[in-house]
Design a protein around this motif. Sequence first.
Motif, PDB file in Angstrom:
ATOM      1  N   GLN A   1      21.788 -10.117 -17.578  1.00  0.00           N
ATOM      2  CA  GLN A   1      22.737 -10.543 -18.596  1.00  0.00           C
ATOM      3  C   GLN A   1      23.969 -11.175 -17.963  1.00  0.00           C
ATOM      4  OE1 GLN A   1      22.342  -6.331 -20.506  1.00  0.00           O
ATOM      5  NE2 GLN A   1      23.285  -7.633 -22.077  1.00  0.00           N
ATOM      6  N   ASP A   2      24.633 -12.009 -18.737  1.00  0.00           N
ATOM      7  CA  ASP A   2      25.976 -12.440 -18.359  1.00  0.00           C
ATOM      8  C   ASP A   2      26.864 -11.192 -18.413  1.00  0.00           C
ATOM      9  OD1 ASP A   2      28.745 -13.273 -18.604  1.00  0.00           O
ATOM     10  OD2 ASP A   2      28.010 -15.296 -18.993  1.00  0.00           O
ATOM     11  N   ALA A   3      27.498 -10.853 -17.292  1.00  0.00           N
ATOM     12  CA  ALA A   3      28.243  -9.593 -17.208  1.00  0.00           C
ATOM     13  C   ALA A   3      29.422  -9.540 -18.174  1.00  0.00           C
ATOM     14  CB  ALA A   3      28.742  -9.379 -15.781  1.00  0.00           C
ATOM     15  N   TYR A   4      29.909 -10.702 -18.606  1.00  0.00           N
ATOM     16  CA  TYR A   4      31.083 -10.724 -19.477  1.00  0.00           C
ATOM     17  C   TYR A   4      30.736 -10.974 -20.951  1.00  0.00           C
ATOM     18  CZ  TYR A   4      33.526 -10.807 -15.032  1.00  0.00           C
ATOM     19  OH  TYR A   4      33.977 -10.488 -13.766  1.00  0.00           O
ATOM     20  N   SER A   5      29.882 -11.937 -21.209  1.00  0.00           N
ATOM     21  CA  SER A   5      29.523 -12.220 -22.604  1.00  0.00           C
ATOM     22  C   SER A   5      28.405 -11.312 -23.108  1.00  0.00           C
ATOM     23  CB  SER A   5      29.082 -13.677 -22.745  1.00  0.00           C
ATOM     24  OG  SER A   5      27.804 -13.886 -22.130  1.00  0.00           O
ATOM     25  N   GLN A   6      27.716 -10.627 -22.174  1.00  0.00           N
ATOM     26  CA  GLN A   6      26.575  -9.757 -22.481  1.00  0.00           C
ATOM     27  C   GLN A   6      25.357 -10.524 -22.981  1.00  0.00           C
ATOM     28  OE1 GLN A   6      26.756  -6.309 -21.813  1.00  0.00           O
ATOM     29  NE2 GLN A   6      28.615  -7.072 -20.839  1.00  0.00           N
ATOM     30  N   ALA A   7      25.389 -11.841 -22.914  1.00  0.00           N
ATOM     31  CA  ALA A   7      24.232 -12.641 -23.324  1.00  0.00           C
ATOM     32  C   ALA A   7      23.061 -12.365 -22.390  1.00  0.00           C
ATOM     33  CB  ALA A   7      24.581 -14.124 -23.308  1.00  0.00           C
TER      34      ALA A   7
ATOM     35  N   ALA B   1       6.977  -9.387 -11.710  1.00  0.00           N
ATOM     36  CA  ALA B   1       7.609  -9.893 -12.931  1.00  0.00           C
ATOM     37  C   ALA B   1       8.496 -11.042 -12.497  1.00  0.00           C
ATOM     38  CB  ALA B   1       8.406  -8.803 -13.616  1.00  0.00           C
ATOM     39  N   THR B   2       8.295 -12.201 -13.064  1.00  0.00           N
ATOM     40  CA  THR B   2       9.029 -13.399 -12.618  1.00  0.00           C
ATOM     41  C   THR B   2       9.565 -14.153 -13.828  1.00  0.00           C
ATOM     42  OG1 THR B   2       7.032 -14.776 -12.644  1.00  0.00           O
ATOM     43  CG2 THR B   2       7.545 -13.609 -10.587  1.00  0.00           C
ATOM     44  N   GLY B   3      10.504 -15.031 -13.549  1.00  0.00           N
ATOM     45  CA  GLY B   3      11.021 -15.872 -14.604  1.00  0.00           C
ATOM     46  C   GLY B   3      12.194 -16.705 -14.145  1.00  0.00           C
ATOM     47  N   ASP B   4      12.416 -17.838 -14.832  1.00  0.00           N
ATOM     48  CA  ASP B   4      13.556 -18.714 -14.575  1.00  0.00           C
ATOM     49  C   ASP B   4      14.534 -18.606 -15.745  1.00  0.00           C
ATOM     50  OD1 ASP B   4      12.043 -19.473 -12.418  1.00  0.00           O
ATOM     51  OD2 ASP B   4      11.624 -21.504 -13.147  1.00  0.00           O
ATOM     52  N   PHE B   5      15.783 -18.855 -15.443  1.00  0.00           N
ATOM     53  CA  PHE B   5      16.793 -18.891 -16.502  1.00  0.00           C
ATOM     54  C   PHE B   5      17.945 -19.768 -16.036  1.00  0.00           C
ATOM     55  CE2 PHE B   5      17.823 -15.306 -13.801  1.00  0.00           C
ATOM     56  CZ  PHE B   5      19.186 -15.441 -13.588  1.00  0.00           C
ATOM     57  N   THR B   6      18.767 -20.190 -16.964  1.00  0.00           N
ATOM     58  CA  THR B   6      19.908 -21.054 -16.662  1.00  0.00           C
ATOM     59  C   THR B   6      21.199 -20.359 -17.084  1.00  0.00           C
ATOM     60  OG1 THR B   6      18.567 -23.033 -17.050  1.00  0.00           O
ATOM     61  CG2 THR B   6      20.968 -23.312 -17.016  1.00  0.00           C
ATOM     62  N   THR B   7      22.160 -20.338 -16.189  1.00  0.00           N
ATOM     63  CA  THR B   7      23.447 -19.714 -16.508  1.00  0.00           C
ATOM     64  C   THR B   7      24.250 -20.612 -17.435  1.00  0.00           C
ATOM     65  OG1 THR B   7      24.377 -20.667 -14.491  1.00  0.00           O
ATOM     66  CG2 THR B   7      23.579 -18.415 -14.362  1.00  0.00           C
ATOM     67  N   GLY B   8      25.146 -20.001 -18.207  1.00  0.00           N
ATOM     68  CA  GLY B   8      25.974 -20.757 -19.128  1.00  0.00           C
ATOM     69  C   GLY B   8      27.074 -21.532 -18.422  1.00  0.00           C
ATOM     70  N   ASP B   9      27.791 -22.324 -19.183  1.00  0.00           N
ATOM     71  CA  ASP B   9      28.826 -23.189 -18.623  1.00  0.00           C
ATOM     72  C   ASP B   9      29.962 -22.407 -17.970  1.00  0.00           C
ATOM     73  OD1 ASP B   9      27.368 -25.303 -19.531  1.00  0.00           O
ATOM     74  OD2 ASP B   9      28.559 -25.611 -21.357  1.00  0.00           O
ATOM     75  N   ASP B  10      30.200 -21.197 -18.414  1.00  0.00           N
ATOM     76  CA  ASP B  10      31.287 -20.396 -17.850  1.00  0.00           C
ATOM     77  C   ASP B  10      30.771 -19.092 -17.227  1.00  0.00           C
ATOM     78  OD1 ASP B  10      30.514 -19.194 -20.158  1.00  0.00           O
ATOM     79  OD2 ASP B  10      32.524 -18.912 -20.978  1.00  0.00           O
ATOM     80  N   CYS B  11      29.497 -19.023 -16.938  1.00  0.00           N
ATOM     81  CA  CYS B  11      28.910 -17.807 -16.374  1.00  0.00           C
ATOM     82  C   CYS B  11      29.108 -17.768 -14.861  1.00  0.00           C
ATOM     83  CB  CYS B  11      27.414 -17.752 -16.708  1.00  0.00           C
ATOM     84  SG  CYS B  11      26.585 -16.299 -16.029  1.00  0.00           S
ATOM     85  N   THR B  12      29.765 -16.715 -14.368  1.00  0.00           N
ATOM     86  CA  THR B  12      30.000 -16.561 -12.927  1.00  0.00           C
ATOM     87  C   THR B  12      29.489 -15.234 -12.383  1.00  0.00           C
ATOM     88  OG1 THR B  12      32.203 -15.655 -13.378  1.00  0.00           O
ATOM     89  CG2 THR B  12      32.051 -18.032 -12.950  1.00  0.00           C
ATOM     90  N   LEU B  13      29.100 -14.314 -13.287  1.00  0.00           N
ATOM     91  CA  LEU B  13      28.674 -12.990 -12.826  1.00  0.00           C
ATOM     92  C   LEU B  13      27.533 -12.492 -13.695  1.00  0.00           C
ATOM     93  CD1 LEU B  13      29.479 -10.696 -10.799  1.00  0.00           C
ATOM     94  CD2 LEU B  13      30.732  -9.656 -12.696  1.00  0.00           C
ATOM     95  N   LEU B  14      26.463 -12.041 -13.034  1.00  0.00           N
ATOM     96  CA  LEU B  14      25.313 -11.488 -13.726  1.00  0.00           C
ATOM     97  C   LEU B  14      25.267  -9.970 -13.550  1.00  0.00           C
ATOM     98  CD1 LEU B  14      22.520 -13.992 -12.592  1.00  0.00           C
ATOM     99  CD2 LEU B  14      23.948 -14.111 -14.655  1.00  0.00           C
TER     100      LEU B  14
END
Length: 425
Positions: free
Chosen positions: A360-366, A383-396
Amino acid sequence: MLHLVSMEILLNSNSWKKLILIGGGAALCLIYVLLAARLFVASVFAEKPELSSLQRAARLDPGNAEYRNHLGRYYALVESNPAAAIEPFRAAVQRNPHSARYWFDLASAYQVLGDLSNQTQALEHAIAADPTTPDVAWEAANFYLVQGDSEKALREFRVVLQNDPSLANLAIQLCWRINPDVDSLLSNVVPPRSAAYLAFLDLLTSKQETAATAKVWAALMASSETFELRRVNEYFEYLLNHKDVDEARLVWQQAAPRFGLSSYLPTRSNLIVNGDFGLDILNGGFDWQYQKQSSVILTLDPSDFHGGHRSLLISFDGPGVTDAGIRQFIAVQPSTVYQFSAYYKNGELEGAGGPHFTIQDAYSQAVLYDSNELKESGFWKSATGDFTTGDDCTLLLLHIRRLPEGSPIRGKLWVDDFRLQAKRQ
């Protein structure tokens, strides 16, 4: 006949000399005994907290500065008569001008009398007599603070910070009240001592002065002073809570080698630290962090693993399970595609639903990635997968959560070989 007379005179002469010597020695011994007895009697009187006894002690041993000071303290503290205390205090400093305590007692008496000029002079003598003792510096600093002499107060607070870690927190608070300028205090007041830097760091974090804390941290790192790893973890957590991920990343990069923890640094090929659980879990920084959960037991298992030499065994047994209690923060870049992979194996997991690898995005919880249920696999499975971080995402935040939350679950889950890296475009 003449010869016999002369011999008799000579013998008598020698006898007289012996008598004189013996008499003189006895007299000296008597004088010594009397002096010793007098000093002993004086010490006995000095032990009694009574005015007449203290006065007798001072008279019996007039050269003793301590007895004079005791007498002055009696006048000042017991009889509340600072005017009467001045004379014995002055007598004490005259007999021993190298005692800062005597000068301070004299200064205190002048202070009660409102004699600022003499108080200042006595205080300056105290500092000159003992310029590095923190107790002396503390008293002097507070005197100058009351008088409004900030420069001299800060000078003495520096002595306190230099020599007494127990007073560091209070001293740095007073320094900040006098001059709330981090650059000025670091340059002129705060000595290169870990206790002083950490006290300053604590003050600034309590006041949410996040930008200023970075300067204090840099000064601490530039010194060779030792301190506890827990202080790194506390500051790291503060920075994450204030969304200063770049500074948290820098703090961890600087601190890890200093504590022999270079293996706990994320790399370009794997942003997940200690992904195979081959290292001890630090429970802080960018390593795994754990928190005891009801009905969940975490164990490092050297008997079953996918890679390396051990895995993490998660044992579930009961209701109310929402999370396995193991997590890791991961610093990332915004708007970036990442590849995740991990391995798992379970043993007879029972209950509705099951655990999932979740990022999850550590701040938005998305939720950016959520694996399938980690069930029905008696062998190691990926278990594998790809994902894209948001425009302001800096911490997972990577963790293992239970869906649906709260329902009973029983069984064992092994996890191993976590990996995360930016996907090449």
